[in-house]
Scaffold this motif. Structure first.
Motif, PDB file in Angstrom:
ATOM      1  N   THR A  60       0.836  -1.196   0.000  1.00 55.53           N
ATOM      2  CA  THR A  60       0.000   0.000   0.000  1.00 55.53           C
ATOM      3  C   THR A  60       0.873   1.249   0.000  1.00 55.53           C
ATOM      4  O   THR A  60       0.617   2.205  -0.734  1.00 55.53           O
ATOM      5  CB  THR A  60      -0.927  -0.017   1.233  1.00 55.53           C
ATOM      6  N   GLY A  61       1.916   1.215   0.826  1.00 63.73           N
ATOM      7  CA  GLY A  61       2.835   2.353   0.862  1.00 63.73           C
ATOM      8  C   GLY A  61       3.490   2.597  -0.493  1.00 63.73           C
ATOM      9  O   GLY A  61       3.594   3.744  -0.944  1.00 63.73           O
ATOM     10  N   ALA A  62       3.906   1.534  -1.163  1.00 63.50           N
ATOM     11  CA  ALA A  62       4.596   1.666  -2.453  1.00 63.50           C
ATOM     12  C   ALA A  62       3.686   2.259  -3.520  1.00 63.50           C
ATOM     13  O   ALA A  62       4.123   3.049  -4.359  1.00 63.50           O
ATOM     14  CB  ALA A  62       5.102   0.305  -2.901  1.00 63.50           C
ATOM     15  N   ILE A  63       2.408   1.848  -3.480  1.00 67.48           N
ATOM     16  CA  ILE A  63       1.474   2.415  -4.458  1.00 67.48           C
ATOM     17  C   ILE A  63       1.358   3.917  -4.245  1.00 67.48           C
ATOM     18  O   ILE A  63       1.449   4.714  -5.181  1.00 67.48           O
ATOM     19  CB  ILE A  63       0.087   1.750  -4.344  1.00 67.48           C
ATOM     20  N   GLN A  64       1.177   4.324  -3.011  1.00 66.43           N
ATOM     21  CA  GLN A  64       1.047   5.746  -2.711  1.00 66.43           C
ATOM     22  C   GLN A  64       2.283   6.524  -3.143  1.00 66.43           C
ATOM     23  O   GLN A  64       2.187   7.615  -3.706  1.00 66.43           O
ATOM     24  CB  GLN A  64       0.795   5.940  -1.218  1.00 66.43           C
ATOM     25  N   VAL A 115      -5.633   4.313 -13.791  1.00 66.56           N
ATOM     26  CA  VAL A 115      -5.012   3.389 -12.838  1.00 66.56           C
ATOM     27  C   VAL A 115      -5.874   2.135 -12.750  1.00 66.56           C
ATOM     28  O   VAL A 115      -7.107   2.225 -12.774  1.00 66.56           O
ATOM     29  CB  VAL A 115      -4.879   4.026 -11.433  1.00 66.56           C
ATOM     30  N   ALA A 116      -5.228   0.976 -12.693  1.00 62.16           N
ATOM     31  CA  ALA A 116      -5.980  -0.262 -12.476  1.00 62.16           C
ATOM     32  C   ALA A 116      -5.353  -1.048 -11.325  1.00 62.16           C
ATOM     33  O   ALA A 116      -4.131  -1.175 -11.245  1.00 62.16           O
ATOM     34  CB  ALA A 116      -5.995  -1.118 -13.749  1.00 62.16           C
ATOM     35  N   ILE A 117      -6.206  -1.541 -10.437  1.00 62.36           N
ATOM     36  CA  ILE A 117      -5.783  -2.406  -9.322  1.00 62.36           C
ATOM     37  C   ILE A 117      -6.408  -3.768  -9.610  1.00 62.36           C
ATOM     38  O   ILE A 117      -7.629  -3.896  -9.646  1.00 62.36           O
ATOM     39  CB  ILE A 117      -6.316  -1.886  -7.962  1.00 62.36           C
ATOM     40  N   LYS A 142     -11.589  -0.374   6.876  1.00 62.74           N
ATOM     41  CA  LYS A 142     -10.754   0.768   7.230  1.00 62.74           C
ATOM     42  C   LYS A 142      -9.616   0.908   6.213  1.00 62.74           C
ATOM     43  O   LYS A 142      -9.332   1.992   5.705  1.00 62.74           O
ATOM     44  CB  LYS A 142     -10.197   0.553   8.638  1.00 62.74           C
ATOM     45  N   THR A 143      -8.977  -0.237   5.912  1.00 65.07           N
ATOM     46  CA  THR A 143      -7.877  -0.238   4.946  1.00 65.07           C
ATOM     47  C   THR A 143      -8.362   0.199   3.576  1.00 65.07           C
ATOM     48  O   THR A 143      -7.737   1.020   2.895  1.00 65.07           O
ATOM     49  CB  THR A 143      -7.273  -1.663   4.845  1.00 65.07           C
ATOM     50  N   PHE A 144      -9.509  -0.322   3.166  1.00 63.22           N
ATOM     51  CA  PHE A 144     -10.035  -0.025   1.837  1.00 63.22           C
ATOM     52  C   PHE A 144     -10.411   1.448   1.707  1.00 63.22           C
ATOM     53  O   PHE A 144     -10.157   2.081   0.677  1.00 63.22           O
ATOM     54  CB  PHE A 144     -11.243  -0.921   1.544  1.00 63.22           C
ATOM     55  N   ILE A 145     -11.004   1.994   2.751  1.00 59.92           N
ATOM     56  CA  ILE A 145     -11.382   3.409   2.714  1.00 59.92           C
ATOM     57  C   ILE A 145     -10.131   4.280   2.606  1.00 59.92           C
ATOM     58  O   ILE A 145     -10.081   5.233   1.820  1.00 59.92           O
ATOM     59  CB  ILE A 145     -12.228   3.774   3.957  1.00 59.92           C
ATOM     60  N   GLY A 146      -9.092   3.925   3.359  1.00 62.73           N
ATOM     61  CA  GLY A 146      -7.835   4.663   3.254  1.00 62.73           C
ATOM     62  C   GLY A 146      -7.251   4.562   1.855  1.00 62.73           C
ATOM     63  O   GLY A 146      -6.730   5.540   1.301  1.00 62.73           O
ATOM     64  N   PHE A 147      -7.383   3.396   1.268  1.00 59.27           N
ATOM     65  CA  PHE A 147      -6.891   3.145  -0.083  1.00 59.27           C
ATOM     66  C   PHE A 147      -7.635   4.019  -1.098  1.00 59.27           C
ATOM     67  O   PHE A 147      -7.029   4.663  -1.963  1.00 59.27           O
ATOM     68  CB  PHE A 147      -7.102   1.661  -0.385  1.00 59.27           C
ATOM     69  N   LEU A 148      -8.960   4.081  -0.977  1.00 60.02           N
ATOM     70  CA  LEU A 148      -9.763   4.912  -1.878  1.00 60.02           C
ATOM     71  C   LEU A 148      -9.407   6.386  -1.731  1.00 60.02           C
ATOM     72  O   LEU A 148      -9.411   7.135  -2.712  1.00 60.02           O
ATOM     73  CB  LEU A 148     -11.254   4.703  -1.614  1.00 60.02           C
ATOM     74  N   ALA A 166     -20.633  13.345   4.891  1.00 59.36           N
ATOM     75  CA  ALA A 166     -20.039  12.416   5.851  1.00 59.36           C
ATOM     76  C   ALA A 166     -19.466  11.194   5.154  1.00 59.36           C
ATOM     77  O   ALA A 166     -19.349  10.131   5.739  1.00 59.36           O
ATOM     78  CB  ALA A 166     -21.102  11.999   6.862  1.00 59.36           C
ATOM     79  N   THR A 167     -19.093  11.355   3.902  1.00 61.38           N
ATOM     80  CA  THR A 167     -18.509  10.225   3.179  1.00 61.38           C
ATOM     81  C   THR A 167     -17.108   9.956   3.685  1.00 61.38           C
ATOM     82  O   THR A 167     -16.326  10.881   3.892  1.00 61.38           O
ATOM     83  CB  THR A 167     -18.460  10.527   1.663  1.00 61.38           C
ATOM     84  N   PRO A 168     -16.776   8.707   3.895  1.00 58.26           N
ATOM     85  CA  PRO A 168     -15.469   8.396   4.487  1.00 58.26           C
ATOM     86  C   PRO A 168     -14.301   8.638   3.536  1.00 58.26           C
ATOM     87  O   PRO A 168     -13.173   8.795   3.971  1.00 58.26           O
ATOM     88  CB  PRO A 168     -15.591   6.905   4.830  1.00 58.26           C
ATOM     89  N   VAL A 169     -14.565   8.679   2.235  1.00 59.69           N
ATOM     90  CA  VAL A 169     -13.472   8.764   1.269  1.00 59.69           C
ATOM     91  C   VAL A 169     -12.944  10.185   1.099  1.00 59.69           C
ATOM     92  O   VAL A 169     -11.754  10.418   0.950  1.00 59.69           O
ATOM     93  CB  VAL A 169     -13.930   8.177  -0.083  1.00 59.69           C
TER      94      VAL A 169
END
Lengths: 233, 233, 233, 233, 233, 233
Positions: free
Chosen positions: D112-116, D127-129, D147-153, E86-89
């Protein structure tokens, strides 16, 4: 081979004469299928033959059961009929408290002990536990239940009585394996109506009718139509 | 290839002659499917050929089994038939206690030990464990069960005997993988009647009949109609 | 594009010539579907072409497998065929112990290590792991399994070999994602008979036949009828 | 309204011109449905228009993907195509290591860090994942995953790129809610054959074709037949 | 009885005039069913009548929603329309930040507080929460969620506003019990096409149309065809 | 046998005259099935006969219920009708606070205590708990719930009242066993419309109509068409 009548019209024909004495049988059915009526008919057939019988109720209080069964012509007040009221809801003293009717409210451990105590004092040829489901629902996990149930069957096997245990349809654990026979009371919804069918699923030591036969709960109790088919199509 | 007859009329034809000696087979079926009858027929076929056979019962007490099997013409009292009564319910002393019949009541650990002890003393050409289900139901988790079962199979593989293990239909864990063949005894409800069908699902090292064949539990035991189809439509 | 033949009559046509060398493929099927026969045919095709091949068995002991495969005309005793007996049931010393056949009994950790050791010593062009299911069933949780499986695939990818991993049908975790292709061996019950159908579900880097084709396990191994349809209707 | 073409013949017609730029879309499909081909076609359409594109692979190693895509006429080696090899299986150094291809083996946190890091250095329009599934399978519980996915988005939304995330069909958690559109690639078994159908399930801010349209994976990639029906009956 | 129009053509007829003011209603639907469009139409109907309305978005950022709704002719920028993002993204500052649009990124606890704060400052006649699902997915267990939801409904009931809460179809917990009505937006796949049907499942205090009626998402928003049947057959 | 009318047109005929006084009955139904209307009709029938009745609401606040029921011609404000508002959402003081309407907000323990307190002060011939579901949803585990429910039934059995408990359809635990009868209110979707059917599933001590009968929620409350069939076909 010696067999004893079940007291249920038509079922004895399905069983080739009746149940094998001294063994334990499982009668399964959902709410309203007639499990209690089955158990009472089985016991009253013994009373009719002069036997001492024992009824352990875990669901319907003996008091209301007595009223309900009177309408079917069964007098639960006669001396040969012995009852243990182990329903969790009952709490007040019974009007007709005495040797035949007792009550338990605290714990199922105490209940199991009370059953054993009772059967050690007197000899019963027929015993019914109605229903096993209540016992199962208060046990914390399956392993603990199985251990409890096996201990319970041990006590029953010492009696030499023919035992009928009723149970919820969903109860499909070791009960079906450790008992000598399984009878299912089914309610099928078809065409906007409830149809009732009885099925002998397992019967050790004897051939049996492998059809699902229709039955009804009439004002004389359960009647099985052993020459009819449930589905005619 | 050498094969040994199963003792079940019609099944040997499905198996191309019988089972391969020295291997372990799984026979699956629900309550009332005839698993115990299958196991006894398999063993008595060995007795008929002069073999020592061992029957380990975990469900039905040997005492009542003896009565039930006598009706099918099987005399479990003859010397070649050796039994271990590992049913959890039995507690009193057997009337015919002795070398052939023993009982266990405390724990399954002790049972597993007793089976090993017995098979180390005497050589058996046929062994039946009936049913495995009871063993499984008392184990706390799947991993522990698998470890126990693998150890159990190891002991059995040392015997050089042909082994039949019966099991509940729902048991679909490693048993089907680690045994050399799987035979299913099915009960299908159709048209208000129970139909019985037998299916060879897996049979390592041999071709086999891939049809579901009808079978009946008659007064001579299980009979497979290997030239008929279960569904004719 | 270079492809290598699978050794299974008719399947190569479905795959447009065979498998892509150096990749890992998943072959799924239930008990009795022919996973082991598939794996052995795949390896023996390599032997026929002079390749060193490695077979890791986790289910059927090499000893009985050798007997069973001889009937299909496959001689597992020839030098190019290398085997690792990782079946949990085996315990005695093999009669034909040596460089090709080894055994493991204690733990799967030791097994994984042994596989890596073996493949580091010698170069194999074809490897089969049969079945992955046994590995999975002994792992405590899914996360741990995934970690183990990914490590396992890493070791395999270093070999440069074409790898076939067999697996239970129900195994639908990361295996289908991390392998380059998925072939399913299905058994369908229809009309009282078992029908067998083979399906290429995924095949990276190549077009493939998208029909379910019938197959049989004959006395020459698996045969795929790639011009026929499983359902004709 | 401005829309960008997907690069998939026929799909743009279903979407009324293409995707809305700057948003994130979910493409769902099982193994072998063509998710990776979809992602690559989407990116190469950008390359054709002179855009920098980023491909993050979590399943198929870039090396083998490059070979496979060359057969469909896609050259992943051209400078505008940037790749991150985050497949867990790869471990050796890539032959063509460099700015475009990197690899990660240890942990998904590092991934995740490397993508960012990568997207902060350079601007990508597409971009494609591919696929998200691998990310999900290594997370311990659903809450942690969300939580991880929301941070990713969040990281992705900062890019201003149009993002395609591929995913397993069974992934039906918050992904479908937090993305601007959902496209399903379905494989339906019918008549012994695999049929492929594409469905736009959700597309915020635009009308769309509500039919399931047939598609095929040809030697030019995915082709959608947007004027045909999957079921003709 | 006084009722207020929903703003959705055809739905008011199904409800016998509209919703009962001051109560809370649940609108259920899957991804792409039109939940957000429903919520916005409901609010804009209030704006048309000069009411202050409040929209709390938990899924689609207000920014992109504003663009999307403009295409349906809804101007979310007018003063009567108040929004809470209030969207998390979302994380950046909004271009049009101010009294109407705010954002939350850290925790849902803070979000719940912010909603309460807002409604205490100003009086709204219509409120929409879109969707509840996001709130539910971040709560650790069902009991905690129920407690949170009940507290949330308490705050809302103090407003005196008519409230529409949207939710995933699968959300079948206490929401359906504690709200005064339940409307379902269904998407049914039939004949290779998505059909849309709207159903009033529960409507306290009023008779209602008990048919599933077809609806479409047109360029004027949701339109219900309340005199047509979804299934004509 | 003495029976009391239910107040629901047509249902008394299905029950052979009505309910047996002094017992507890379970009425099951999904959201919108009419459980609350059933409970109120049952109580108002008592009021019409000069009985004191008690209504415990756990879902819909008494205030809005009063409005809704007025439309069906039921005046909940008359002195014989006593209410306990145990809805979790209500928090403000009621306009018509007093002896009949009270409120509870904190915990269900306090609620259970309040019900007992109330029934000890005054004698009620009819009691309704509507719905039990809310009580169940706040209990941490099934064992705890069963214990709580049994204690609850004990308190109720002391009243001598006829009790109607409403419940969600999915509630299929010990409630069906420990009550004297079970009535199901079903909503079936057929042909794009909701059909309503009522079924007496269990009725201890009395024969009953075993058909599913159609019912409607009219502007006079629930009406059962006990001579019609739900499915005519």
């Amino acid at each position: 081979m010696e067999k004893i009548p079940t007291g249920i019209k038509g079922l004895d024909e399905m069983l080739g004469g009746g149940l094998i004495p001294g063994r334990t049988y499982l009668v399964k059915g959902g709410p309203g299928a007639g499990k209690t009526t089955f158990a009472i008919q089985f016991l009253m057939e013994g009373v009719r033959n002069g036997e001492n019988v024992l009824y352990v109720t875990l669901e319907e209080p003996l008091e209301t059961l007595k009223e309900d069964m009177a309408k079917l012509g069964f007098d639960l007040g006669i001396p040969k009929f012995h009852g243990i009221d182990a329903t969790p809801v009952t709490e007040r003293k019974h009007l007709f408290a005495g040797a035949f009717y007792e009550e338990f409210g605290e714990s199922f451990e105490r209940l199991t002990g009370a059953i054993q105590e009772k059967v050690e004092l007197e000899r019963y040829l027929r015993v019914a536990i109605d229903p096993l489901t209540m016992l199962k629902l208060t046990v914390k996990n399956e392993l603990e239940y199985r251990k409890t149930f096996i201990g319970f069957l041990k006590s029953l096997s010492k009696l030499g009585a023919t035992v009928v245990i009723t149970s919820d349809l969903r109860t499909s654990d070791i009960e079906e394996y450790l008992t000598s026979g399984v009878i299912e009371l089914r309610t099928i919804e078809a065409g906007g109506k409830i149809l009732r069918g009885i099925l002998v699923k397992k019967f050790r030591g004897s051939p049996f009718d492998e059809h699902i036969r229709p039955y009804r709960i009439t004002d004389r109790g359960i009647e099985v139509y052993h020459t009819e088919n449930l589905f005619i199509e």
